[in-house]
Design an enzyme around this catalytic site. Structure first.
Site, PDB file in Angstrom:
ATOM      1  N   SER A 183      46.836  36.696 -20.088  1.00  0.00           N
ATOM      2  CA  SER A 183      48.210  37.077 -19.774  1.00  0.00           C
ATOM      3  C   SER A 183      48.676  36.467 -18.461  1.00  0.00           C
ATOM      4  O   SER A 183      47.874  36.158 -17.575  1.00  0.00           O
ATOM      5  CB  SER A 183      48.312  38.604 -19.678  1.00  0.00           C
ATOM      6  OG  SER A 183      47.674  39.080 -18.507  1.00  0.00           O
TER       7      SER A 183
ATOM      8  N   CYS B 290      48.483  32.374 -29.153  1.00  0.00           N
ATOM      9  CA  CYS B 290      49.200  32.142 -27.895  1.00  0.00           C
ATOM     10  C   CYS B 290      50.452  31.298 -28.087  1.00  0.00           C
ATOM     11  O   CYS B 290      51.423  31.435 -27.345  1.00  0.00           O
ATOM     12  CB  CYS B 290      48.279  31.506 -26.868  1.00  0.00           C
ATOM     13  SG  CYS B 290      47.393  30.059 -27.475  1.00  0.00           S
TER      14      CYS B 290
ATOM     15  N   ALA C 236      36.016  37.932 -23.606  1.00  0.00           N
ATOM     16  CA  ALA C 236      36.782  39.181 -23.593  1.00  0.00           C
ATOM     17  C   ALA C 236      35.835  40.337 -23.901  1.00  0.00           C
ATOM     18  O   ALA C 236      34.947  40.220 -24.749  1.00  0.00           O
ATOM     19  CB  ALA C 236      37.900  39.119 -24.624  1.00  0.00           C
ATOM     20  N   GLN C 237      36.032  41.448 -23.212  1.00  0.00           N
ATOM     21  CA  GLN C 237      35.114  42.572 -23.372  1.00  0.00           C
ATOM     22  C   GLN C 237      35.075  43.075 -24.812  1.00  0.00           C
ATOM     23  O   GLN C 237      34.033  43.526 -25.290  1.00  0.00           O
ATOM     24  CB  GLN C 237      35.515  43.712 -22.426  1.00  0.00           C
ATOM     25  CG  GLN C 237      34.510  44.856 -22.384  1.00  0.00           C
ATOM     26  CD  GLN C 237      34.813  45.834 -21.272  1.00  0.00           C
ATOM     27  OE1 GLN C 237      35.662  45.587 -20.434  1.00  0.00           O
ATOM     28  NE2 GLN C 237      34.110  46.961 -21.264  1.00  0.00           N
TER      29      GLN C 237
ATOM     30  N   LYS D 255      32.865  34.420 -19.021  1.00  0.00           N
ATOM     31  CA  LYS D 255      33.093  35.820 -19.368  1.00  0.00           C
ATOM     32  C   LYS D 255      33.950  35.885 -20.626  1.00  0.00           C
ATOM     33  O   LYS D 255      35.128  35.550 -20.606  1.00  0.00           O
ATOM     34  CB  LYS D 255      33.807  36.577 -18.243  1.00  0.00           C
ATOM     35  CG  LYS D 255      33.820  38.092 -18.483  1.00  0.00           C
ATOM     36  CD  LYS D 255      34.858  38.811 -17.655  1.00  0.00           C
ATOM     37  CE  LYS D 255      36.188  38.878 -18.370  1.00  0.00           C
ATOM     38  NZ  LYS D 255      36.140  39.710 -19.612  1.00  0.00           N
TER      39      LYS D 255
ATOM     40  N   ASP E  23      -7.678  -1.802   4.261  1.00  0.00           N
ATOM     41  CA  ASP E  23      -6.304  -1.365   4.562  1.00  0.00           C
ATOM     42  C   ASP E  23      -6.075  -1.239   6.065  1.00  0.00           C
ATOM     43  O   ASP E  23      -5.374  -0.335   6.530  1.00  0.00           O
ATOM     44  CB  ASP E  23      -5.997  -0.021   3.872  1.00  0.00           C
ATOM     45  CG  ASP E  23      -6.170  -0.092   2.367  1.00  0.00           C
ATOM     46  OD1 ASP E  23      -5.975  -1.186   1.804  1.00  0.00           O
ATOM     47  OD2 ASP E  23      -6.507   0.946   1.761  1.00  0.00           O
TER      48      ASP E  23
ATOM     49  N   HIS F  28       0.856  -1.199   0.000  1.00  0.00           N
ATOM     50  CA  HIS F  28       0.000   0.000   0.000  1.00  0.00           C
ATOM     51  C   HIS F  28       0.888   1.244   0.000  1.00  0.00           C
ATOM     52  O   HIS F  28       1.769   1.379   0.863  1.00  0.00           O
ATOM     53  CB  HIS F  28      -0.903   0.010   1.243  1.00  0.00           C
ATOM     54  CG  HIS F  28      -1.880   1.142   1.257  1.00  0.00           C
ATOM     55  ND1 HIS F  28      -3.053   1.115   0.549  1.00  0.00           N
ATOM     56  CD2 HIS F  28      -1.848   2.351   1.889  1.00  0.00           C
ATOM     57  CE1 HIS F  28      -3.706   2.251   0.741  1.00  0.00           C
ATOM     58  NE2 HIS F  28      -2.998   3.017   1.553  1.00  0.00           N
TER      59      HIS F  28
ATOM     60  N   PRO G 180      40.139  34.847 -23.734  1.00  0.00           N
ATOM     61  CA  PRO G 180      40.765  36.018 -24.350  1.00  0.00           C
ATOM     62  C   PRO G 180      40.075  36.411 -25.650  1.00  0.00           C
ATOM     63  O   PRO G 180      39.088  35.804 -26.065  1.00  0.00           O
ATOM     64  CB  PRO G 180      42.183  35.519 -24.607  1.00  0.00           C
ATOM     65  CG  PRO G 180      41.979  34.070 -24.947  1.00  0.00           C
ATOM     66  CD  PRO G 180      40.836  33.594 -24.094  1.00  0.00           C
TER      67      PRO G 180
END
Length: 915
Positions: free
Chosen positions: A664, A720, A612-613, A610, A155, A119, A585
């Site tokens: 860097s 790089c 690269a700006q 994030k 039950d 049950h 980068p």
């Protein structure tokens, strides 16, 4: 003594009658047979539409006697013929795992060990046939199941065994059943039989305190009473989900509600109001679903709605359902359609022919057929990941095929993905560029609506305004990634399914490769043909490669010293880390994203990235494709912004457990320090380089010139692993320089979208200025400027391919990288191999290196002694998705690409068991 305490010995096997039905009954039956018990008879329901119940089908396959009585009693009296057939089996115990029929007491009491019943509630609470429903409707914090001894009550028999579980806030009947009541209920029922066989089964009288009995939930009594709190409404809806379904009248028709969750801030929902008779206030149809309100002003969200004709839709589509145009099928999709028509035909055996209008459920399909249909689709189209709800919402064959095709095309977003595109007609196409942050599956503005302009380096003009992430945006993105990892489907997903999604993402990237390459060209200055092959092409390969790793991540079994007289087993598990930050980068915006993100996702983590700006656009376009590929909300979050703000916050954030950085050495050191101070994050760093390339006189000269130029000028030197210093044997030095200058004169410098261009603009103005200063320093130090060294006088950020010779070891340009198209050449004597190796290694960097020679012994000698993470022999820039990439010394640590990259995003757990 009670029957449960009679003296059966351990290991005794019994003759058992299984009375019941369904998958649950089937699994209990199978497990009892595995335990060695003899199943003398299976008593189940008659076939429906020519199909046997799963329990009956399993028993018939095993040759066990199966009885399919439509009923056991007539007018409250047992049918003598039925009881006689049962008694003839000689059962010693009746097991009722799931039984919808009334079984006479003559049958219940007949075996010497009686009858036990499963049950799905913690008796004495929720007696009755709808126990799971009422557990949820009452908002119980604990649920579970009981195996009890059957008696003549409802039950009420003595308890043999109970197991409990937590009830999650958004559990439905299906979720709690699949998570606990089904798997653990099977184990519990089999354990109960074992206790009886061993003579250890208790009979605990049910207490009357706390006892409840509720009616059977049927459609007619599942109507929603709106004058309740939001929590009570939520419990009512989820307690009737999926059967019988909580309903209310909306727009004059009966509508059933499914998929309810409580909301923290329902009052802020934005969307179209929907009047609901009797509700305290109108509902709101939002892109997330239908928001409903309780009489306490709090809110809940409903995901799906079903109408009286059986049609189910996403609640978000209430005002637009039926408005989408049918898609025209390709030849390949038509083949898939016919395959699925054959599958429908094999399921709906009572239907002579499957028409486009054939309704799956009106033709007799049941819930088990839904499960089979979903699995059949996976076998034929692994990238089409259906949920059961998809079948319920697309019940006709035509709707079902349209839904599958949209999923295969990546057009099936559960919620419409809203993208505010910036469009440009360029490169013989229209490119559509998102420009906002991407957080928790949505494109959103930054806090305060802050933006900045991203610049096209070809002409110095602005491409568009891009949202500029703030600290609060970082916190939202990390919170979304954490929830997706800890609570969302991504963290619970089967690794193979995760791999299918990543592979589907790669397919979408391939479909958009020309658009991605064009965006890369105008945002970073990459030559279009190179962007198509390398920036985008290798990105696609990377995601496909790591998609294949998802279901191959494994630990090992380790022999350890035994603690006698016991024995031990030690094994390791590779587990995802959690929320990972990735900072990339500007030289390869999309490829650097792919190198890190693909391994991170394959390992099962979630990402806050994030870009690269100065180069955000392919990253936010990637976010769009990831959403369309079906990656769950929060798995990928993209935050354009400054390193000082966004990068620093990610380094400091206590919920980020790993940070991968390419950039860097100076910034890498700062990040490493911040990660250590904050919460000792795991870190991988791919930093600066001054890669030496040694060219011996016995080289293939033409190849050495060609590859030497590529080692410096590839991607306009913004590479790089670019060869930062070439050591050319003195006997061929002048010839080598002459050939290089001749080849430079042939290079076409110009618009990166021109297919004949060899050399595009530098990435941004500040970098261009640094290159000018770098070359001026070389001249001042006395190096010979053979060619170049200046900015090209034209719009944009173009710099001449440059060659310096006579560069001595002490010079600035001999020690520091230019990260631009500047070839630095020094001589060496062929007899002084160890000396040139000393000079090549006399740098704090160790990212890459190379050697050109026909002498294999010399090549191996030099490659063994070059102190760099990668050594190229008679080639250069030969990276591959399967080969690990990373540096030594101040070029960083950790690997991208290859199997080793997975270790950057995994943690190892050792488990030791004594037995």
């Amino acid at each position: 003594a009670s029957r449960g305490a009679l003296g059966l010995q351990a290991g005794v096997r019994m003759k058992i009658a299984v009375i019941g039905q369904s998958l649950f009954g089937q699994e209990v039956y199978k497990e009892l047979r595995k335990e060695g018990h003899t199943i003398v008879g299976v008593f189940t329901i008659p076939d429906k539409d020519g199909k046997a119940d799963p329990l009956a089908a399993e028993a018939e396959k095993d040759g066990v006697a199966v009885f399919k009585f439509p009923r056991w009693r007539v007018k409250g009296q047992a049918i003598p013929e039925v009881v006689a057939q049962y008694k003839a089996t000689g059962a010693e115990l009746n097991v009722l795992p799931f039984c919808s029929q009334f079984i006479p007491m003559e049958v219940i009491d007949h075996p010497k060990h009686g009858s036990i019943i499963y049950h799905p509630s913690l008796l004495p609470r929720h007696r009755g046939a709808s126990a799971i429903n009422w557990t949820l409707i009452h908002g119980d914090k604990k649920g579970g199941f009981t195996v009890f001894w059957a008696d003549d009550g409802l039950d009420t028999g003595p308890i043999l065994l109970q197991r409990e579980c937590d009830v999650e806030p958004d559990d439905t009947v299906n979720t709690i059943y699949k998570r606990f009541l089904f798997p653990e209920g099977i184990k519990g029922t089999v354990e109960a039989v074992k206790l009886i066989a061993e003579g250890k089964a208790p009979r605990l009288t049910q207490p009357e305190e706390g006892a409840t009995y509720e009616c059977i939930q049927k459609k007619e009594n599942a109507k929603i009473e709106w004058n309740q709190t939001a929590e009570a409404l939520h419990n009512w809806i989820r307690g009737n989900d999926k059967v019988p379904g909580a309903w209310a009248e909306v727009d004059g028709q009966k509508v059933t509600f499914y998929g309810s969750t409580l909301l923290d801030k329902g009052s802020t929902a934005n969307g179209q109001p929907l009047e609901i008779p009797g509700a305290s206030q109108p509902g709101i149809v939002t892109k997330a679903g239908l928001v409903l309100f309780g009489n306490d002003g709090k809110a809940l969200l409903v995901k799906n709605l079903q109408f009286e004709d059986g049609k189910m839709i996403a609640a978000a589509q209430y005002f637009s359902s039926g408005s989408s145009a049918a898609v025209e099928l390709t030849e390949e999709e038509k083949t898939f359609s016919e395959q699925m028509r054959a599958v429908w035909q094999s399921i709906l055996t009572n239907v002579s022919h499957i028409e486009d209008t054939t309704d799956f459920f009106k033709s007799g399909a049941a819930s088990m057929d839904v499960v089979r249909l979903v699995e059949e689709v996976k076998l034929r189209a692994s990238s089409c990941q259906l949920q059961n709800e998809d079948v319920y919402m697309n019940t006709t064959f035509q709707d079902f095929i349209q839904m599958c095709v949209r999923k295969l095309r990546g057009e099936d977003s559960e919620e419409e993905l809203v993208v505010d595109y910036v469009e440009r007609n360029i490169n013989n196409m229209t490119i559509k560029m998102p420009h906002q942050l991407f957080i928790n599956g949505e494109f959103v503005d930054a806090e305060g609506g802050k933006t900045y302009k991203t610049i096209n380096p070809t002409d110095g003009t602005a491409i568009c305004d891009v949202s500029l992430a703030q600290i609060s945006d970082v916190d939202k993105a990390v919170a979304a990634a954490k929830e997706a990892f800890e609570e969302g489907e991504w963290g619970k997903m089967n690794p193979r399914d995760r791999g299918r999604l990543i592979y589907k993402l790669a397919d979408l990237m391939e479909q958009h490769q020309e658009e991605l390459a064009t965006i890369e060209a105008i945002d970073s200055g990459a030559v279009y043909t190179l962007a198509l092959k390398t920036h985008v092409g290798m990105s696609i390969q990377t995601f496909r490669y790591f998609a294949g790793w998802c279901d191959k991540i494994q630990g090992s079994t380790i022999p350890i010293n035994q603690a006698r007289p016991n024995r031990n087993l030690t094994f390791t598990k590779k587990e995802p880390i959690g929320v990972c930050a990735i900072v990339i980068p500007w030289n390869y915006p999309l490829m650097m994203l792919a190198w890190k993100t693909a391994a991170c996702l394959a390992a099962g983590n979630t990402v806050v990235l994030k870009p690269a700006q100065v180069t955000p656009l392919t990253a936010v376009k990637f976010a769009e494709l990831a959403a369309r590929a079906g990656l769950p909300k929060g798995v990928i979050n993209i935050l354009p912004g400054s390193g000082a703000l966004v990068g620093q916050r990610l380094s400091d954030h206590p919920d980020v457990r790993k940070l991968g950085f390419t950039g860097s050495t100076e910034i890498g050191k700062h990040i490493m320090k911040s990660c250590a101070i904050s919460n000792v994050k795991k870190v991988s760093l791919e930093l600066g380089g001054k890669s030496p390339l040694i060219i011996f006189s016995d080289c293939d000269m033409d190849k050495a010139v060609r590859m030497g130029m590529s080692s410096v000028f590839f991607n306009k030197g913004e590479n790089c692993i670019a060869a930062g210093r070439l050591f050319v044997e003195d006997s061929i030095h002048d010839q080598f320089v002459k050939k290089v200058v001749e080849e430079i004169k042939k290079m076409k410098i110009g618009d990166p979208l021109d297919r004949s261009t060899d050399h595009g603009p530098q990435n941004h103005k500040a970098h261009l200025d640094k290159l000018v200063e770098y070359c001026e320093t070389g001249v001042k130090e006395g190096a010979t400027l053979v060619c170049g060294g200046k900015q090209i006088k034209r719009p944009g950020f173009f710099f001449e391919p440059t060659v310096f010779t006579d560069v001595e070891d002490h010079m600035y340009i001999a020690k520091e990288e230019s990260f631009g198209p500047v070839m630095i050449i020094s001589k060496f004597k062929g007899s002084e191999v160890d000396d040139v190796l000393r000079r090549a290694n006399a740098t704090e960097y160790g990212l890459a290196s190379g050697v050109f020679t026909r002498d294999i012994s010399k090549a191996l000698y030099v490659s063994e002694r070059l102190n760099a993470g990668t050594v190229f022999v008679n080639t250069y820039n030969k990276t591959d998705v399967a080969s690990p990439f990373g540096g030594f010394k101040q070029s960083g640590f950790g690997k991208d690409l290859g199997q080793e990259a997975l270790n950057e995003y995994l943690k190892t757990k050792a488990v030791t068991i004594e037995y």
